[in-house]
Write a protein that holds these residues in place. Structure first.
Motif, mmCIF file in Angstrom:
data_model
loop_
_atom_site.group_PDB
_atom_site.id
_atom_site.type_symbol
_atom_site.label_atom_id
_atom_site.label_comp_id
_atom_site.label_asym_id
_atom_site.label_seq_id
_atom_site.Cartn_x
_atom_site.Cartn_y
_atom_site.Cartn_z
ATOM 1 N N ALA A 263 0.815 -1.216 0.000
ATOM 2 C CA ALA A 263 0.000 0.000 0.000
ATOM 3 C C ALA A 263 0.848 1.265 0.000
ATOM 4 C CB ALA A 263 -0.922 0.009 1.219
ATOM 5 N N GLY A 264 2.107 1.157 0.334
ATOM 6 C CA GLY A 264 2.987 2.315 0.355
ATOM 7 C C GLY A 264 4.399 1.895 0.703
ATOM 8 N N LEU A 265 5.362 2.672 0.262
ATOM 9 C CA LEU A 265 6.768 2.345 0.516
ATOM 10 C C LEU A 265 7.542 3.642 0.653
ATOM 11 C CD1 LEU A 265 8.760 -0.145 0.609
ATOM 12 C CD2 LEU A 265 9.312 0.420 -1.755
ATOM 13 N N GLU A 266 8.297 3.758 1.726
ATOM 14 C CA GLU A 266 9.121 4.941 1.915
ATOM 15 C C GLU A 266 10.494 4.553 2.457
ATOM 16 O OE1 GLU A 266 8.134 7.662 5.065
ATOM 17 O OE2 GLU A 266 6.877 6.171 6.068
ATOM 18 N N SER A 267 11.502 5.307 2.032
ATOM 19 C CA SER A 267 12.852 5.082 2.532
ATOM 20 C C SER A 267 12.982 5.617 3.946
ATOM 21 C CB SER A 267 13.879 5.769 1.627
ATOM 22 O OG SER A 267 13.830 5.256 0.317
ATOM 23 N N VAL A 268 13.764 4.916 4.759
ATOM 24 C CA VAL A 268 14.071 5.390 6.112
ATOM 25 C C VAL A 268 15.582 5.371 6.278
ATOM 26 C CG1 VAL A 268 11.880 4.626 7.094
ATOM 27 C CG2 VAL A 268 13.805 3.059 7.064
ATOM 28 N N PRO A 269 16.125 6.212 7.154
ATOM 29 C CA PRO A 269 17.577 6.273 7.304
ATOM 30 C C PRO A 269 18.189 4.918 7.669
ATOM 31 C CG PRO A 269 16.528 8.118 8.422
ATOM 32 C CD PRO A 269 15.436 7.188 8.016
ATOM 33 N N CYS A 270 19.339 4.659 7.116
ATOM 34 C CA CYS A 270 20.068 3.420 7.415
ATOM 35 C C CYS A 270 21.515 3.774 7.712
ATOM 36 C CB CYS A 270 19.981 2.462 6.232
ATOM 37 S SG CYS A 270 20.853 0.890 6.497
ATOM 38 N N SER A 271 22.027 3.323 8.853
ATOM 39 C CA SER A 271 23.382 3.673 9.276
ATOM 40 C C SER A 271 24.447 2.717 8.735
ATOM 41 C CB SER A 271 23.465 3.698 10.808
ATOM 42 O OG SER A 271 23.107 2.426 11.342
ATOM 43 N N GLU A 272 24.031 1.584 8.163
ATOM 44 C CA GLU A 272 24.993 0.602 7.670
ATOM 45 C C GLU A 272 25.430 0.961 6.251
ATOM 46 O OE1 GLU A 272 24.517 -3.613 8.559
ATOM 47 O OE2 GLU A 272 22.596 -3.126 9.502
ATOM 48 N N GLU A 273 26.712 0.919 6.016
ATOM 49 C CA GLU A 273 27.257 1.258 4.703
ATOM 50 C C GLU A 273 26.862 0.192 3.680
ATOM 51 O OE1 GLU A 273 31.589 2.300 2.635
ATOM 52 O OE2 GLU A 273 31.421 1.987 4.801
ATOM 53 N N GLY A 274 26.441 0.636 2.506
ATOM 54 C CA GLY A 274 26.065 -0.282 1.447
ATOM 55 C C GLY A 274 24.696 -0.893 1.617
#
Length: 350
Positions: free
Chosen positions: A250-261
């Protein structure tokens, strides 16, 4: 059983309680939850007969608080948010005085006072002045007063307000013990308090009922379809295309990620769907390492904040202000601390 029927309380143009209906079953620990000013104390004061309602009724075992006030009041023990203590009395003197006010037969008063002091753990301090007790022990004295006459129902308004963590745990334990022989109704604006002690709760906001039920039941019914939060090792656009192609997204959003790659997403699911297996299979089939996948389930705290959002008035405590009862011990509510008059608050042990 306690029935509250279409309860309304107005102070001039201010509506403190707005057509409130609920039922408390025998043996329950029933909690009122709401922000400051939601109408909790007003409702409790009406239930105890301390103030009258504008409309509606309260029934205890079928008896109306208005038609049979003495019978109903005799079945209720009440602890206000500020215990009505006479600070210049000893614990035993105060409880004996309260027993007389409650019309406990003279020949039974001594035994009842001793028993409630034992139940609340204050028997060792029975000869001490109330003004010299810690706040936690003053709460226990207030609870002892509520227990005199051994009423069927105990109504406790913010029983742990102002206590330190150790005192809070002790009062919680005491309330659970009392619930073995009494129906307990308590109010709080602290969610953890209600979750810890109550098996049924009522959330009120601006005097209205917004939700009611067991804590676990409310979490299940009001949380809706939980979103999925996932982290994969890969690039954002390819992963986004992979996920949006799944049926039921129904929906998709990016969220911050601290892991490289790595990239993280919050995926909203359509009602009646659980996409965890589909997400896992899609990532495996595309050769995208799935590092984390979890459901973001709403907690009772999230639900409470959502139901009581925008409470500007409640934050100031204005809605309940008119019903606060006068306290016999004026020093207790004057804002003075024990140190202000040279009396140091005593240790928790009497």
């Amino acid at each position: 059983m306690i029935e509250v029927r279409s309860l309304v309380k107005r102070y001039g143009r201010h509506l403190a309680v707005d057509h409130l209906d609920f039922t408390v079953e025998d043996g329950q620990i029933f909690g009122f939850l709401g922000p400051n000013g939601a109408g909790k104390s007003t409702t409790m004061n009406i239930m105890t007969g301390y103030i009258g309602a504008t409309e509606g009724d309260v029934l205890v075992d079928g008896h109306s608080i208005y038609q049979e006030p003495e019978r109903v009041k005799g079945a209720i023990g009440y602890l206000p948010e500020q215990p009505p203590l006479y600070l210049d009395m000893t614990v035993e003197e105060y409880l004996s005085f309260a027993a007389g006010l409650k019309r406990v037969p003279r020949g039974e008063r001594g035994a009842q006072v001793d028993r409630v002091m034992e139940m609340t753990g204050i028997f060792g301090g029975r000869g001490r002045l109330i003004r010299n007790l810690s706040k936690g022990y003053k709460q226990r004295v207030g609870l002892s007063q509520a227990l005199l006459g051994f009423p069927k129902v105990l109504i406790l308004d913010e029983p742990t307000v102002g206590l330190d963590p150790k005192q809070i745990l002790e009062i919680r334990t005491l309330v659970r013990e009392l619930a073995q022989n009494h129906t307990v109704i308590l109010s709080s604006h602290i969610l953890s308090e209600i979750q810890e002690m109550c098996d049924h709760l009522l959330i009120i906001h601006h005097g209205k009922k917004v939700a009611a039920g067991a804590p676990a039941q409310l979490e299940q019914e009001l949380s809706g379809v939980p979103a999925l939060e996932l982290t994969v090792r890969g690039e954002a656009e390819g992963t986004r295309s992979l996920l949006t192609g799944l049926q039921g997204v129904a929906g998709l959003e990016s969220v911050p990620c601290s892991e490289e790659g790595c990239v993280s997403f919050r995926l909203e699911q359509a009602p009646g769907t659980d996409l965890r297996e589909a997400v896992s299979s899609a990532c495996a089939g595309a050769g995208v390492p799935l590092l984390e996948l979890r459901r973001d389930v709403m907690t009772l705290e999230d639900i409470f904040l959502r139901l009581t959002a925008g409470d500007a008035e409640g934050a100031s405590g204005g809605a309940d202000a008119p019903e606060c009862p006068p306290q016999p011990g004026g020093e207790e509510t004057s804002g003075e601390t024990p140190e202000a008059d040279g009396t140091e608050e005593e240790d928790e042990t009497p």
